[in-house]
Write a protein that holds these residues in place. Structure first.
Motif, PDB file in Angstrom:
ATOM      1  N   TYR A   1       0.831  -1.211   0.000  1.00 30.34           N
ATOM      2  CA  TYR A   1       0.000   0.000   0.000  1.00 30.34           C
ATOM      3  C   TYR A   1       0.865   1.261   0.000  1.00 30.34           C
ATOM      4  O   TYR A   1       0.626   2.210  -0.740  1.00 30.34           O
ATOM      5  CB  TYR A   1      -0.940  -0.021   1.221  1.00 30.34           C
ATOM      6  CG  TYR A   1      -1.488   1.334   1.592  1.00 30.34           C
ATOM      7  CD1 TYR A   1      -2.550   1.894   0.876  1.00 30.34           C
ATOM      8  CD2 TYR A   1      -0.928   2.076   2.637  1.00 30.34           C
ATOM      9  CE1 TYR A   1      -3.029   3.153   1.194  1.00 30.34           C
ATOM     10  CE2 TYR A   1      -1.398   3.333   2.968  1.00 30.34           C
ATOM     11  CZ  TYR A   1      -2.457   3.873   2.242  1.00 30.34           C
ATOM     12  OH  TYR A   1      -2.925   5.114   2.554  1.00 30.34           O
TER      13      TYR A   1
ATOM     14  N   GLU B   1       0.981  10.068  -3.122  1.00 26.02           N
ATOM     15  CA  GLU B   1      -0.234  10.342  -2.365  1.00 26.02           C
ATOM     16  C   GLU B   1      -0.044  10.091  -0.873  1.00 26.02           C
ATOM     17  O   GLU B   1      -1.004  10.107  -0.128  1.00 26.02           O
ATOM     18  CB  GLU B   1      -1.389   9.469  -2.893  1.00 26.02           C
ATOM     19  CG  GLU B   1      -1.922   9.985  -4.199  1.00 26.02           C
ATOM     20  CD  GLU B   1      -2.787   8.974  -4.926  1.00 26.02           C
ATOM     21  OE1 GLU B   1      -2.842   7.803  -4.490  1.00 26.02           O
ATOM     22  OE2 GLU B   1      -3.388   9.356  -5.932  1.00 26.02           O
TER      23      GLU B   1
ATOM     24  N   LYS C   1     -10.790  12.576  -4.417  1.00 26.61           N
ATOM     25  CA  LYS C   1     -11.601  11.688  -3.582  1.00 26.61           C
ATOM     26  C   LYS C   1     -13.075  12.005  -3.695  1.00 26.61           C
ATOM     27  O   LYS C   1     -13.924  11.148  -3.550  1.00 26.61           O
ATOM     28  CB  LYS C   1     -11.197  11.839  -2.111  1.00 26.61           C
ATOM     29  CG  LYS C   1      -9.854  11.280  -1.780  1.00 26.61           C
ATOM     30  CD  LYS C   1      -9.703  11.097  -0.283  1.00 26.61           C
ATOM     31  CE  LYS C   1      -9.440  12.373   0.435  1.00 26.61           C
ATOM     32  NZ  LYS C   1      -9.085  12.190   1.837  1.00 26.61           N
TER      33      LYS C   1
ATOM     34  N   TYR D   1     -14.309   6.023  -3.826  1.00 34.44           N
ATOM     35  CA  TYR D   1     -12.972   6.303  -3.328  1.00 34.44           C
ATOM     36  C   TYR D   1     -13.119   6.738  -1.887  1.00 34.44           C
ATOM     37  O   TYR D   1     -13.445   7.876  -1.607  1.00 34.44           O
ATOM     38  CB  TYR D   1     -12.348   7.403  -4.193  1.00 34.44           C
ATOM     39  CG  TYR D   1     -10.881   7.657  -3.944  1.00 34.44           C
ATOM     40  CD1 TYR D   1     -10.196   7.033  -2.906  1.00 34.44           C
ATOM     41  CD2 TYR D   1     -10.163   8.528  -4.756  1.00 34.44           C
ATOM     42  CE1 TYR D   1      -8.857   7.263  -2.704  1.00 34.44           C
ATOM     43  CE2 TYR D   1      -8.823   8.775  -4.557  1.00 34.44           C
ATOM     44  CZ  TYR D   1      -8.179   8.148  -3.521  1.00 34.44           C
ATOM     45  OH  TYR D   1      -6.850   8.394  -3.324  1.00 34.44           O
TER      46      TYR D   1
ATOM     47  N   ASP E   1     -11.237   7.342   1.400  1.00 34.15           N
ATOM     48  CA  ASP E   1      -9.908   7.477   1.966  1.00 34.15           C
ATOM     49  C   ASP E   1     -10.067   8.208   3.286  1.00 34.15           C
ATOM     50  O   ASP E   1     -10.334   9.401   3.312  1.00 34.15           O
ATOM     51  CB  ASP E   1      -9.027   8.266   0.997  1.00 34.15           C
ATOM     52  CG  ASP E   1      -7.591   8.342   1.487  1.00 34.15           C
ATOM     53  OD1 ASP E   1      -7.309   7.812   2.573  1.00 34.15           O
ATOM     54  OD2 ASP E   1      -6.772   8.947   0.785  1.00 34.15           O
ATOM     55  N   ARG E   2      -9.929   7.492   4.349  1.00 39.02           N
ATOM     56  CA  ARG E   2     -10.148   8.027   5.697  1.00 39.02           C
ATOM     57  C   ARG E   2     -11.529   8.692   5.794  1.00 39.02           C
ATOM     58  O   ARG E   2     -11.688   9.751   6.387  1.00 39.02           O
ATOM     59  CB  ARG E   2      -9.039   9.026   6.051  1.00 39.02           C
ATOM     60  CG  ARG E   2      -7.755   8.305   6.452  1.00 39.02           C
ATOM     61  CD  ARG E   2      -6.545   9.137   6.172  1.00 39.02           C
ATOM     62  NE  ARG E   2      -6.166   9.027   4.780  1.00 39.02           N
ATOM     63  CZ  ARG E   2      -5.041   9.521   4.274  1.00 39.02           C
ATOM     64  NH1 ARG E   2      -4.207  10.153   5.046  1.00 39.02           N
ATOM     65  NH2 ARG E   2      -4.760   9.373   3.002  1.00 39.02           N
TER      66      ARG E   2
ATOM     67  N   PHE F   1     -11.064   2.892   4.149  1.00 37.19           N
ATOM     68  CA  PHE F   1     -10.196   3.047   3.001  1.00 37.19           C
ATOM     69  C   PHE F   1     -10.594   2.023   1.949  1.00 37.19           C
ATOM     70  O   PHE F   1     -10.604   0.834   2.218  1.00 37.19           O
ATOM     71  CB  PHE F   1      -8.723   2.852   3.369  1.00 37.19           C
ATOM     72  CG  PHE F   1      -7.831   3.219   2.232  1.00 37.19           C
ATOM     73  CD1 PHE F   1      -7.358   4.497   2.099  1.00 37.19           C
ATOM     74  CD2 PHE F   1      -7.534   2.291   1.250  1.00 37.19           C
ATOM     75  CE1 PHE F   1      -6.588   4.860   1.010  1.00 37.19           C
ATOM     76  CE2 PHE F   1      -6.772   2.638   0.158  1.00 37.19           C
ATOM     77  CZ  PHE F   1      -6.287   3.930   0.030  1.00 37.19           C
TER      78      PHE F   1
ATOM     79  N   TYR G   1     -10.966   1.632  -2.678  1.00 37.23           N
ATOM     80  CA  TYR G   1     -11.022   2.233  -4.009  1.00 37.23           C
ATOM     81  C   TYR G   1     -11.595   1.141  -4.911  1.00 37.23           C
ATOM     82  O   TYR G   1     -10.910   0.179  -5.230  1.00 37.23           O
ATOM     83  CB  TYR G   1      -9.619   2.647  -4.441  1.00 37.23           C
ATOM     84  CG  TYR G   1      -9.584   3.414  -5.748  1.00 37.23           C
ATOM     85  CD1 TYR G   1     -10.108   4.698  -5.823  1.00 37.23           C
ATOM     86  CD2 TYR G   1      -9.024   2.860  -6.893  1.00 37.23           C
ATOM     87  CE1 TYR G   1     -10.076   5.403  -6.998  1.00 37.23           C
ATOM     88  CE2 TYR G   1      -8.980   3.566  -8.078  1.00 37.23           C
ATOM     89  CZ  TYR G   1      -9.505   4.841  -8.131  1.00 37.23           C
ATOM     90  OH  TYR G   1      -9.468   5.539  -9.307  1.00 37.23           O
TER      91      TYR G   1
END
Lengths: 411, 188
Positions: free
Chosen positions: A9, A18, A328, A338, A340-341, A371, A373
């Motif tokens: 990751y 990122e 995002k 997506y 992400d947190r 998290f 995608y």
């Protein structure tokens, strides 16, 4: 394997830059643990190194992919047959006759299973703990168009967007949806129209000024069939991505205004995403390009100017602006979830809208961030599998013909 | 405690589908011969089948497959005097593999992930992109071939470009990689 997954990751994030500072430090610490690790780190960030590795990955089957895969399948089937026979012989010999047909059946199912999995991309049974009663298919191009007289048209699922040109509405390929008014007296009058997506629907629209709007699930856009006057005004409930054309007029530019329950967003020409679902307490505008001004609907505060990469979050009369990764918040438009947190409940609300689910929560839930995608055109099980990696567990049920997703807490 | 998974044959087929490519890539980096690598990977799945009731999660299964493949590759290249046999207790030791070998496993997993992101492109976008950059057709020719409008061709092409740019950020790499025929033609 968890450690390996984490390193993969980090490396993946490092390639596309990122990672945050903490993750960056974590990866470098790993790289310092061994010269071999350090070399891999350097290899994958160099374009040459990454290209060589991907080319090798691409060429992994040699010259003939299908032949390579079928050689392996055959060897596995043979190996399993040999192993089963051996273990059967070791057990009581008199049972042998009885069991061989079952072993043969297992091998057959294996061969057929592999075959089917290659032929079609059928949603595969998960090997994780989720066993879904029935798999839920994703949303698609679904929307209705409401005309000013109240007539409603279901738009084609084969098409993904409509175009409003004066007097007519067509699909993107030029096929007519409907003619709005007779034009015997020259120009038709501007009428108010409404494009609405249900749960599990998405659609795009090109407005009369050439601006494009992508509507996410469970959203409504109200707009005129022609922009008259100095301002272009549309109303949004739900979520949409805007790509606004700048229109020059005598007095400079013709502003474009989006009115939502929480905010009024005023722009000249730019790209941005607005999320304004009535069941969420916040309205969020994320600016991708250009400049916009955001004003809270409630209260009487001055407008706030935003820069690209910023998000304006309005809660009642108060608007906060923060720096975000715009990708995002716009990924849905390109067909992805997506997370992400993202707070767990927000992620689940997105699934509910796209897969048309009822949601309930059971047990003590951790408020951990998600998290994932994942492509939005995958069945629900694929997304749940991705979320399970963030530590969630799920159950499925049916209530009154509607699928219910139960999010399980720790017990 | 999580109960052990019982792997049935349809699940084995799924595991094969998901993991064989990265394993094959890893094995080939160790033994360099196509046929030997294929046999070693296949045998790892047979070994998995023989222990199919011993796992409580896909991560454990994946680690097992890597270790089984690694041991078989090392046995092959180093001949028989250091035989490595599978100790089921050693599954958690994937990360304690010698660094040189461990890096190959990490690389395989990383490539698998990037590959999976690339093949996520919808078929239409992939096809428009391929016709544009590999067959170098004009927009009109593509419209005719795929029965699409010019607008649809433009839209699909720019979406494909956007997606690939996002995967590789500002690296130009995406273009070269996208031209790899195997990736384009054989992805599911």
């Amino acid at each position: 394997m968890e450690i390996t997954n984490r390193i993969v990751y980090l490396l993946r994030g490092h390639i596309s830059r990122e990672l945050n500072a903490q993750e960056q430090a974590e990866l470098l610490a790993w790289g310092n643990r061994d010269p071999a690790f350090r070399r891999l780190l350097e290899e994958v960030v160099s374009e040459e190194g990454l290209k060589a590795a991907l080319q090798a990955f691409d060429a992994v089957y040699g010259t003939d992919q299908a032949a390579s895969i079928s050689r392996m399948e055959r060897r596995i089937a043979d190996g399993i047959r040999a192993a089963e026979e051996k273990s059967l012989k070791r057990r009581a010999t008199h049972r042998l006759q009885r069991w061989i047909p079952y072993a043969a059946a297992v091998i057959l199912v294996l061969a057929v299973g592999i075959y089917i999995n290659y032929r079609t991309d059928v949603p595969s049974k998960t090997t994780d703990t989720t066993h879904l009663a029935a798999d839920i298919q994703p949303g698609g191009n679904r929307a209705t168009l409401k005309l000013s007289g109240g007539r409603t048209i279901s738009l084609s699922e084969e098409q993904g967007g409509i175009v409003v040109v004066d007097g007519d509405i067509t699909y993107e390929d030029g096929n007519t949806v409907t003619a709005l008014a007779d034009r015997t007296n020259g120009r038709s009058d501007a009428v108010q129209l409404e494009l609405a997506t249900p749960n599990g629907g998405t659609y795009s629209i090109t407005l009369p000024d050439g601006s494009r709007v992508w509507l996410n699930a469970a959203s409504t856009l109200k707009y005129p069939s022609r922009f008259d006057g100095k301002e272009r005004i549309v109303e949004l409930e739900g979520e949409a991505y805007f790509d606004v054309r700048s229109v020059k007029s005598d007095s400079g530019g013709e502003p474009f205004k989006v009115i939502t329950q929480g905010q009024t967003v005023e722009v000249l020409g730019t790209q941005f995403n607005i999320s304004a679902y009535p069941d969420e307490s916040e309205t969020k505008t994320t600016l991708v390009k250009g400049r916009v001004q955001v004003t809270s609907t409630i209260g009487n505060r001055p407008p706030i100017a935003m820069e690209p990469g910023q998000q304006a979050i309005t809660h009642g009369a108060y608007t906060d602006v923060k720096q975000v990764m715009a990708d995002k918040y716009t990924a849905w438009k390109d067909g992805f979830f997506y997370f992400d947190r993202l707070p767990m409940r927000e992620a689940i609300a997105q699934l509910a809208r796209w897969y048309d689910l009822e949601i309930s929560y059971k047990g003590k839930l951790s408020e951990d961030n998600m998290f994932a995608y994942v492509e939005r055109n995958k069945p629900l099980s694929a997304v749940l599998r991705a979320l399970e990696k963030s530590g969630l567990k799920f159950e499925m049920a049916q209530t009154d013909g509607r699928a219910r997703l139960i999010v399980l807490g720790e017990r | 405690m999580a109960a052990n998974l019982y792997i049935d044959s349809s699940q084995l087929a799924v595991l094969f589908k998901n993991y064989h490519r990265a394993l094959l890539y890893f094995a080939r980096s160790m033994v360099h011969e196509q046929q030997i690598a294929e046999e070693i990977v296949s045998d790892s799945f047979v070994k998995l089948w023989q222990r199919r009731d011993a796992f409580d999660g896909t991560d454990k299964i994946k680690a097992f497959l890597y270790i089984a493949t690694k041991n078989a590759c090392l046995n092959y290249v180093q001949s028989a005097h250091v035989r490595r046999d599978m100790d089921p207790e050693a599954i958690h030791l994937l990360e304690s593999t010698e660094p040189e070998t461990y890096v190959r496993i990490v690389r395989a997993e990383l490539m698998q992930q990037i590959y999976a992101e690339m093949v996520k492109l919808p078929e239409k976008q992939r096809e428009v992109f391929r016709l544009t950059y590999i067959e170098e057709l004009t927009t009109d020719e593509i419209c005719e071939r795929l029965h699409m409008t010019p607008t649809a061709v433009f839209a699909n092409r720019s979406r494909a470009v956007d997606t690939l740019r996002r995967i590789f950020k500002d690296k130009e790499l995406w273009l070269c990689l996208f031209l790899l025929h195997e990736l384009l033609r054989n992805s599911p």
